[in-house]
Design an enzyme around this catalytic site. Structure first.
Site, PDB file in Angstrom:
ATOM      1  N   GLN A 161       4.370   5.090 -14.205  1.00  0.00           N
ATOM      2  CA  GLN A 161       5.225   5.269 -12.924  1.00  0.00           C
ATOM      3  C   GLN A 161       6.271   4.304 -12.678  1.00  0.00           C
ATOM      4  OE1 GLN A 161       3.072   5.078  -9.273  1.00  0.00           O
ATOM      5  NE2 GLN A 161       3.832   7.146  -8.410  1.00  0.00           N
ATOM      6  N   GLY A 162       7.518   4.484 -12.381  1.00  0.00           N
ATOM      7  CA  GLY A 162       8.422   3.258 -12.238  1.00  0.00           C
ATOM      8  C   GLY A 162       9.045   3.373 -10.996  1.00  0.00           C
ATOM      9  N   TYR A 163       8.140   2.960 -10.031  1.00  0.00           N
ATOM     10  CA  TYR A 163       8.468   2.919  -8.689  1.00  0.00           C
ATOM     11  C   TYR A 163       8.792   1.459  -8.096  1.00  0.00           C
ATOM     12  CZ  TYR A 163       7.421   8.018  -7.475  1.00  0.00           C
ATOM     13  OH  TYR A 163       7.446   9.198  -7.426  1.00  0.00           O
ATOM     14  N   SER A 164       7.762   0.570  -7.943  1.00  0.00           N
ATOM     15  CA  SER A 164       7.593  -0.600  -7.457  1.00  0.00           C
ATOM     16  C   SER A 164       8.758  -1.490  -8.065  1.00  0.00           C
ATOM     17  CB  SER A 164       6.273  -1.058  -7.373  1.00  0.00           C
ATOM     18  OG  SER A 164       5.686  -0.452  -6.483  1.00  0.00           O
ATOM     19  N   SER A 200       1.374   0.388 -14.223  1.00  0.00           N
ATOM     20  CA  SER A 200      -0.001   0.441 -14.855  1.00  0.00           C
ATOM     21  C   SER A 200       0.304   1.172 -16.078  1.00  0.00           C
ATOM     22  CB  SER A 200      -0.568   1.280 -13.818  1.00  0.00           C
ATOM     23  OG  SER A 200      -1.077   0.592 -12.800  1.00  0.00           O
ATOM     24  N   GLU A 245      -0.744  12.554  -5.799  1.00  0.00           N
ATOM     25  CA  GLU A 245      -1.519  11.370  -6.178  1.00  0.00           C
ATOM     26  C   GLU A 245      -2.846  11.279  -5.501  1.00  0.00           C
ATOM     27  OE1 GLU A 245      -0.814   6.364  -6.718  1.00  0.00           O
ATOM     28  OE2 GLU A 245       0.103   7.395  -5.191  1.00  0.00           O
ATOM     29  N   SER A 281       0.079   0.159   0.957  1.00  0.00           N
ATOM     30  CA  SER A 281      -0.508  -0.930   1.617  1.00  0.00           C
ATOM     31  C   SER A 281      -1.377  -0.471   2.782  1.00  0.00           C
ATOM     32  CB  SER A 281       0.100  -2.267   1.644  1.00  0.00           C
ATOM     33  OG  SER A 281       1.139  -1.961   2.821  1.00  0.00           O
ATOM     34  N   GLU A 320      -1.055  -1.559   5.503  1.00  0.00           N
ATOM     35  CA  GLU A 320      -0.069  -1.509   6.598  1.00  0.00           C
ATOM     36  C   GLU A 320       1.016  -0.347   6.694  1.00  0.00           C
ATOM     37  OE1 GLU A 320      -1.823  -5.518   6.097  1.00  0.00           O
ATOM     38  OE2 GLU A 320      -0.890  -4.051   4.585  1.00  0.00           O
TER      39      GLU A 320
END
Length: 388
Positions: free
Chosen positions: A126-129, A161, A244, A367, A369
């Site tokens: 997964q190429g998100y962050s 990951s 997810e 997260s 938050e």
């Protein structure tokens, strides 16, 4: 016997007979912080599952799945965890990308990619962050520019990951120059085996690396590998995040229960259970795990409607915080022995690995938050957070 119980019995019997011989040593292998363990053997195991029709069980039959009902999917994940099956290597393809393509992909995309996910012939990451776009995902800066019938991708992804084991990456990239925030993003399927892709491992506290930095330098992918229309990437990406937190979380809790049971046995063996404060914390861990399960069952109503809603964020906060606190409790139960590694240079035991890796539970996949913001704004209807 109901159809669900028949299904549960079928998968339980299959696992009992198949997790033997060359696969017997795979029981309990892999998992968070241990993804490096026996990867090739676990890949062979998952392809063995595919040959018997036990991958993608919840997918519709026309897309290669079993068409299992929601209750049957829960039974599958619970029985797999109860059998101590090895950690799955195809989770991102099966649980995230596949359902996204079924819901939003073109017929050509489904024909090209879904059979290979079912057969475990192609693995996905997964190429998100990004370095400046983690929890604030809308700050994505990786860009893709059109060149004939291709996208040319440039940028950096992080915390990716299993990128070092993957064949493809689903990438959120900015395709409209000058766009900001949620606008102008596209959801691209990018092959990793090409000259414009560099994958660098990131070593974790556990001394291993399951995730990586991925650098795209003039990497290419066809325009036809855009999921949804160009510019609709945010909507597609949010749909993926909804998948997810699906039914597989019920199996996750079986693993949590096994960890807690082992910790209780350790406390009885080493005398830590004589401490009334530790006994109280163990009791609270048990009640917390029950709360997690009931929240997950409530969340399944959203899954039945298509995908988990914002209430899935409640479950994420509960289990992530609970698991991190279980790691802290494990160190208390271990006492001074928990400060020493089992061997040089950095050989960790299961409790030390749990403590160190579980620090990340409240960070990845959104997260705590960010989850609290989602709950406040989308569940409770409170005013949105003020942004610059």
């Amino acid at each position: 016997m109901s159809s669900v119980e028949e299904f549960r019995t079928e998968i339980r019997d299959w696992l009992r007979t198949q997790l033997t011989g060359p696969f017997a040593d795979l029981r309990g292998r892999g998992g968070p912080g241990r993804e490096h363990e026996a990867f090739a053997e676990r890949l062979a195991w998952e392809r063995h599952m595919a040959a018997a029709g036990w991958t993608c069980v919840g997918w519709p039959k026309e897309h290669g799945g079993r068409g299992a009902s929601l209750e049957e999917q829960v039974a599958f994940h619970e029985e797999y965890a109860l059998a101590d099956g090895p950690a799955r290597v195809n989770h991102l393809g099966e649980q995230l990308l596949g359902p996204t393509l079924i819901a939003h992909g073109t017929p050509a995309q489904r024909e090209r990619f879904l059979p290979r996910i079912v057969a475990v012939d192609e693995l996905w990451c997964q190429g998100y962050s990004e370095p400046d776009a983690g929890s604030d995902l809308a700050n994505v800066r990786t860009r893709a520019e059109r060149d004939g019938d291709d996208w040319v991708v440039n940028g950096q992804k992080i915390w990716t990951s299993l990128a070092h084991e993957s064949d493809w990456c689903f990438v959120l990239a900015r395709t409209e120059p000058g766009s900001t925030r949620h606008r102008g993003l596209s959801y691209l399927l990018v092959p990793l085996d090409q000259p414009g892709v560099e994958i660098r491992p990131i070593t974790q506290l556990t001394g291993t690396h399951e995730f990586n930095e991925v650098f795209f330098t003039d990497a290419r992918t066809p325009l036809a590998h855009t999921v949804g229309a160009p510019g609709e990437g945010w909507r597609i990406a949010m749909a993926t995040l909804g998948f997810e937190r699906g039914v597989s979380t019920l199996g996750q809790q079986v693993g949590f229960r096994r960890e807690l049971k082992s910790l209780i046995e350790l406390a009885r063996t080493n005398g830590a259970a004589r401490d009334p404060l530790l006994r109280d914390r163990i009791a609270r861990a048990w009640t917390g795990l029950e709360t997690i399960r009931f929240n997950a069952l409530r969340m399944l109503d959203g899954v039945a409607a298509g995908a988990p809603g914002p209430e899935a964020s409640i479950g994420k906060i509960f289990w992530a915080t609970w698991h991190r606190e279980l790691g802290e409790l494990a160190m208390e139960v271990c006492g001074a022995d928990g400060m020493l590694t089992a061997g040089a240079p950095y050989e960790l035991d299961a409790w030390q690995r749990l403590y160190l890796f579980s620090r990340s539970d409240t960070l990845y996949a959104g997260s705590n938050e960010i989850q609290r913001n989602i709950i406040a704004e989308r569940v409770l209807g409170l005013p949105k957070e003020t942004r610059a």
